[in-house]
Design a protein around this motif. Structure first.
Motif, PDB file in Angstrom:
ATOM      1  N   ASP A   1     105.251  18.636  55.775  1.00  9.96           N
ATOM      2  CA  ASP A   1     104.171  18.093  56.593  1.00  9.96           C
ATOM      3  C   ASP A   1     103.598  19.128  57.560  1.00  9.96           C
ATOM      4  O   ASP A   1     102.664  18.824  58.294  1.00  9.96           O
ATOM      5  CB  ASP A   1     104.648  16.862  57.371  1.00  9.96           C
ATOM      6  N   PHE A   2     104.121  20.346  57.563  1.00  9.42           N
ATOM      7  CA  PHE A   2     103.532  21.420  58.362  1.00  9.42           C
ATOM      8  C   PHE A   2     102.455  22.107  57.520  1.00  9.42           C
ATOM      9  O   PHE A   2     102.753  22.901  56.638  1.00  9.42           O
ATOM     10  CB  PHE A   2     104.593  22.438  58.788  1.00  9.42           C
ATOM     11  N   ARG A   3     101.218  21.775  57.786  1.00  9.37           N
ATOM     12  CA  ARG A   3     100.085  22.369  57.073  1.00  9.37           C
ATOM     13  C   ARG A   3      99.250  23.101  58.125  1.00  9.37           C
ATOM     14  O   ARG A   3      98.398  22.504  58.781  1.00  9.37           O
ATOM     15  CB  ARG A   3      99.264  21.286  56.366  1.00  9.37           C
ATOM     16  N   GLY A   4      99.534  24.392  58.285  1.00  9.05           N
ATOM     17  CA  GLY A   4      99.028  25.031  59.482  1.00  9.05           C
ATOM     18  C   GLY A   4      98.318  26.349  59.313  1.00  9.05           C
ATOM     19  O   GLY A   4      98.291  26.968  58.246  1.00  9.05           O
ATOM     20  N   VAL A   5      97.735  26.766  60.444  1.00 11.11           N
ATOM     21  CA  VAL A   5      97.099  28.072  60.576  1.00 11.11           C
ATOM     22  C   VAL A   5      97.499  28.677  61.919  1.00 11.11           C
ATOM     23  O   VAL A   5      97.760  27.958  62.884  1.00 11.11           O
ATOM     24  CB  VAL A   5      95.559  27.979  60.494  1.00 11.11           C
ATOM     25  N   ASN A   6      97.550  29.987  61.950  1.00 10.23           N
ATOM     26  CA  ASN A   6      97.733  30.712  63.207  1.00 10.23           C
ATOM     27  C   ASN A   6      96.380  30.906  63.881  1.00 10.23           C
ATOM     28  O   ASN A   6      95.392  31.252  63.215  1.00 10.23           O
ATOM     29  CB  ASN A   6      98.359  32.086  62.939  1.00 10.23           C
TER      30      ASN A   6
END
Length: 332
Positions: free
Chosen positions: A33-38
């Motif tokens: 569930d971690f769908r991320g961007v920096n």
């Protein structure tokens, strides 16, 4: 990603020999569930002064920072499909006056339903993979955890890329951090792997760190001649071990401003082989990931470009096929 595009991508990948039937995953995934961007400082987050993500300013008030971040975070969701943002911190940005406004970015992200990973970066003067000053480091984390330990959307990454420590030293530092900040639930701590966060096996094996998430970094420029997907998959798996259930790939990236087609054939491209292999493996393992960077002005890896001024900010996607590959990794 719509289902028809997903099927087309799957068919293309299989035709190109990119998906290897690896058998069932031995451990159940828990990070998908971690769908991320920096969201990064133009200086790459290594700063002696306050670290400031692109588009923000130390001169802005809390309200202005909140408004700017709301605009950027909203488009991370609408244009990329993200639900997580990784933000940098350092002692100057937290222990000094910028914290009063920088919290606006954190609060704006959580208000939009995002997970926020706060990671410590050292200053560039030494850049030795070690904590610069333990006194200011501890004061920074005390201030951060005092404010956000009770917010279930905020995660804490004690240090980015601790390459200056042996594995024994690093696991000892993290164990001490966990003991010091007992008010932080362990499942909201993200522990970097050893070296350049490039191997999580030793932190995964240390029982003192049980219950935490782990952070892996993995980049294509580490093997600039590799164009065989099987090489990339084997290397990724070796660094991960059997720890996929706890691990978030919270840095990985490739050129997004040079016109590469990450949905197409490899055609001898190291970067296409790398991105396709990594996103395929993330999808297979149902691992969470945080692309580097979603936004960083001047970075050819940046997935988006920032436009506008003041609080009227917008993003454009630099490479639609790169965004497709993220969506594929995220089961979207």
């Amino acid at each position: 990603m719509n289902s028809s595009l997903a099927r087309l991508l799957a068919a293309a990948c299989c035709a190109a020999g990119l998906i290897t039937v690896a058998g069932p995953v031995a451990n159940a995934a828990t990070t998908g569930d971690f769908r991320g961007v920096n969201w990064a400082d133009p200086r790459d987050n290594y700063a002696s002064d306050a670290v400031v993500p692109s588009g923000l300013s130390t001169a802005d008030s809390y309200a202005t920072t909140y408004a700017k971040a709301s605009a950027v975070i909203g488009q991370f969701r609408s244009k990329v499909g993200a639900n997580t943002v990784r933000l940098p911190v350092n002692p100057t940005s937290v222990n000094g006056p910028f914290w009063n406004s920088y919290t606006g970015a954190i609060d704006a992200a959580t208000a939009k339903g995002f997970k926020v990973i706060l990671g410590y970066w050292e200053a560039p003067n030494a850049k030795d993979g070690r904590i610069d000053d333990t006194t200011t480091f501890n004061a920074m984390w005390q201030r951060i955890t005092s404010k956000y330990a009770g917010n279930g959307s905020v995660y804490f990454e004690p240090m980015n890329e601790p390459f200056g420590y042996t594995s024994q030293e690093w696991t000892g530092i993290v164990a001490s951090w966990l003991s010091t900040y007992r008010n932080v639930p362990r499942d909201r701590v993200v522990v970097d792997g050893t070296g350049y966060a490039d191997d999580v096996k030793s932190v995964c094996a240390d029982s003192r760190l049980n219950g935490t998430h782990l952070a892996l970094h993995f980049y294509g420029f580490w093997h600039s001649t590799w164009t065989d997907p099987q090489q990339w998959t084997a290397d990724f798996d070796q660094r991960l071990g059997n720890c996929s259930s706890r691990t978030i790939l919270d840095e990985f990236g490739a050129s997004m401003t040079t016109g590469l087609n990450y949905d197409g054939p490899i055609n001898g491209s190291n970067e296409i082989a790398y991105i396709q292999s990594v996103t395929n493996r993330l999808r297979q393992l149902q691992m969470g990931s945080v692309y580097w960077p979603g936004l960083r002005t001047g970075d050819t890896y940046s997935l988006t470009t920032l436009h506008g001024s003041g609080t009227a900010l917008s993003l454009t996607v630099n490479n639609a096929s790169g965004a497709d590959r993220l969506a594929w990794a995220w089961h979207r």
